[in-house]
Design a protein around this motif. Sequence first.
Motif, short mmCIF file in Angstrom:
data_model
loop_
_atom_site.label_atom_id
_atom_site.label_comp_id
_atom_site.label_asym_id
_atom_site.label_seq_id
_atom_site.Cartn_x
_atom_site.Cartn_y
_atom_site.Cartn_z
N LEU B 3 34.33 45.92 51.81
CA LEU B 3 32.96 45.57 51.44
C LEU B 3 32.44 46.49 50.35
O LEU B 3 31.51 46.17 49.67
CB LEU B 3 32.05 45.69 52.67
CG LEU B 3 32.27 44.61 53.71
CD1 LEU B 3 31.64 45.02 55.01
CD2 LEU B 3 31.68 43.31 53.23
N ILE B 47 24.95 54.15 52.66
CA ILE B 47 24.24 52.88 52.59
C ILE B 47 24.35 52.11 53.91
O ILE B 47 25.27 52.31 54.69
CB ILE B 47 24.73 51.98 51.43
CG1 ILE B 47 26.21 51.63 51.59
CG2 ILE B 47 24.48 52.59 50.09
CD1 ILE B 47 26.61 50.40 50.82
N ASN B 48 23.39 51.23 54.12
CA ASN B 48 23.41 50.27 55.22
C ASN B 48 23.24 48.89 54.60
O ASN B 48 22.43 48.72 53.69
CB ASN B 48 22.23 50.51 56.17
CG ASN B 48 22.46 51.68 57.10
OD1 ASN B 48 23.51 52.31 57.07
ND2 ASN B 48 21.47 51.98 57.91
N ILE B 49 24.01 47.93 55.11
CA ILE B 49 23.85 46.55 54.62
C ILE B 49 23.49 45.67 55.81
O ILE B 49 24.15 45.70 56.85
CB ILE B 49 25.14 46.01 53.97
CG1 ILE B 49 25.65 46.97 52.89
CG2 ILE B 49 24.92 44.63 53.36
CD1 ILE B 49 27.04 46.66 52.41
N TYR B 50 22.43 44.91 55.67
CA TYR B 50 22.01 43.98 56.71
C TYR B 50 22.04 42.56 56.14
O TYR B 50 21.48 42.32 55.07
CB TYR B 50 20.60 44.30 57.20
CG TYR B 50 20.47 45.69 57.78
CD1 TYR B 50 20.75 45.95 59.11
CD2 TYR B 50 20.06 46.75 56.97
CE1 TYR B 50 20.62 47.23 59.63
CE2 TYR B 50 19.93 48.03 57.48
CZ TYR B 50 20.21 48.26 58.82
OH TYR B 50 20.08 49.52 59.32
N ASN B 51 22.68 41.67 56.86
CA ASN B 51 22.81 40.29 56.40
C ASN B 51 21.87 39.41 57.22
O ASN B 51 22.03 39.27 58.43
CB ASN B 51 24.27 39.86 56.59
CG ASN B 51 24.59 38.58 55.86
OD1 ASN B 51 23.71 37.97 55.25
ND2 ASN B 51 25.83 38.17 55.94
N GLY B 52 20.89 38.83 56.56
CA GLY B 52 19.94 37.96 57.25
C GLY B 52 20.17 36.51 56.89
O GLY B 52 21.11 36.18 56.15
N ASP B 55 18.05 36.40 53.31
CA ASP B 55 18.26 37.47 52.33
C ASP B 55 19.18 38.57 52.87
O ASP B 55 19.50 38.60 54.05
CB ASP B 55 16.92 38.07 51.87
CG ASP B 55 16.05 38.55 53.04
OD1 ASP B 55 16.53 38.52 54.18
OD2 ASP B 55 14.91 38.97 52.79
N VAL B 57 19.62 42.77 52.91
CA VAL B 57 18.87 44.01 52.69
C VAL B 57 19.87 45.16 52.62
O VAL B 57 20.72 45.31 53.50
CB VAL B 57 17.84 44.25 53.83
CG1 VAL B 57 17.11 45.57 53.61
CG2 VAL B 57 16.84 43.11 53.89
N LEU B 59 20.06 49.31 52.26
CA LEU B 59 19.32 50.57 52.27
C LEU B 59 20.26 51.68 51.79
O LEU B 59 21.44 51.67 52.13
CB LEU B 59 18.83 50.92 53.68
CG LEU B 59 17.92 49.93 54.42
CD1 LEU B 59 17.52 50.50 55.76
CD2 LEU B 59 16.69 49.61 53.60
N ALA B 60 19.76 52.59 51.01
CA ALA B 60 20.56 53.72 50.54
C ALA B 60 19.77 55.01 50.68
O ALA B 60 18.58 55.05 50.42
CB ALA B 60 20.97 53.50 49.08
N PRO B 114 27.92 40.49 51.20
CA PRO B 114 28.57 39.54 52.11
C PRO B 114 28.30 38.07 51.77
O PRO B 114 28.93 37.19 52.33
CB PRO B 114 28.00 39.91 53.48
CG PRO B 114 26.75 40.65 53.21
CD PRO B 114 26.92 41.30 51.89
#
Lengths: 134, 150
Positions: B3, B47-52, B55, B57, B59-60, B114
């Motif tokens: 990723l 970093i964090n990656i959130y898959n909605g 959208d 999101v 975060l770093a 993603p």
Amino acid sequence: MVKKENEKNIEVQARRERPQPAETLLPLVDVWQDESEVTHLVAEMPGVANEDVRVEVDKGVLTISGKASWQEPPPEKYSPTYLGFTNGEFYRAFALSDEIDRDKIAANMCCGVLKLMLPKAEAAKTRRIEITAE
Amino acid sequence: MPLLRWETNVDPFASFQWLRREFDRAFDPLRLFGDARRIGGGVFPNINIYNGNSDIVVLAEVPGVRQEDMDVSITGDTLTIKGRKTSGIDNEEKIRFERRERGSGEFTRVVILPDRVAGNNMSAKLKDGILTVTLPKSEAAKPKQITVQS
């Protein structure tokens, strides 16, 4: 009080007793002393709002703490794809030399970085002694 | 599928660095055996990656990085976060540090998203050292409800 021979004003103390929050994060720090014998301590506390930082001095122990207040997207709508860091409470304690003037400690917080200035008490400053020839 | 990756045209060993970092992260002794976890270190931001549904999101953690020193761009489904972290210390080379854990310098973090994202309505916010990038998904990537008929 631990004090090393090479005049360290701040000594990191590991594993002190502390309250047990969900996740304790250790802030990374830079420590150095400038020409005017002021010790500087810079700590990274990303996500901690300026008003949420606590700096305390108690019995020769300097404590910095603060809770990161960034919001995770609601878990019912978002699934985490990759997680590199977590929300939690920053905490770190340092032993403070007696030489540091407790009343003159200054703190400043900006964009997730805490800056502390710890000046030496006048009595503890290095003084040059003039040598007079007879 | 990785990723995350470094910009491979910069460093031929970039993928090894990526691997090493991920291993370090997974087997961090502080994390496995200690009671406190060290975060960050160096200039490379976590970093964090959130898959909605509608959208993505990202975060770093970028403490001490100023807004004008950050550059966030997107190409296809690749998000690039570039920035420069300054130590904010004058006469840095003359100072004898007692302790030096923070880093300073330039960083680039490339994120393979993603899903496909739409090119408009993206936003990036910087608050208290946390960068929040919100990327609306393209119509094709959004989930669609299919009605089951009897």
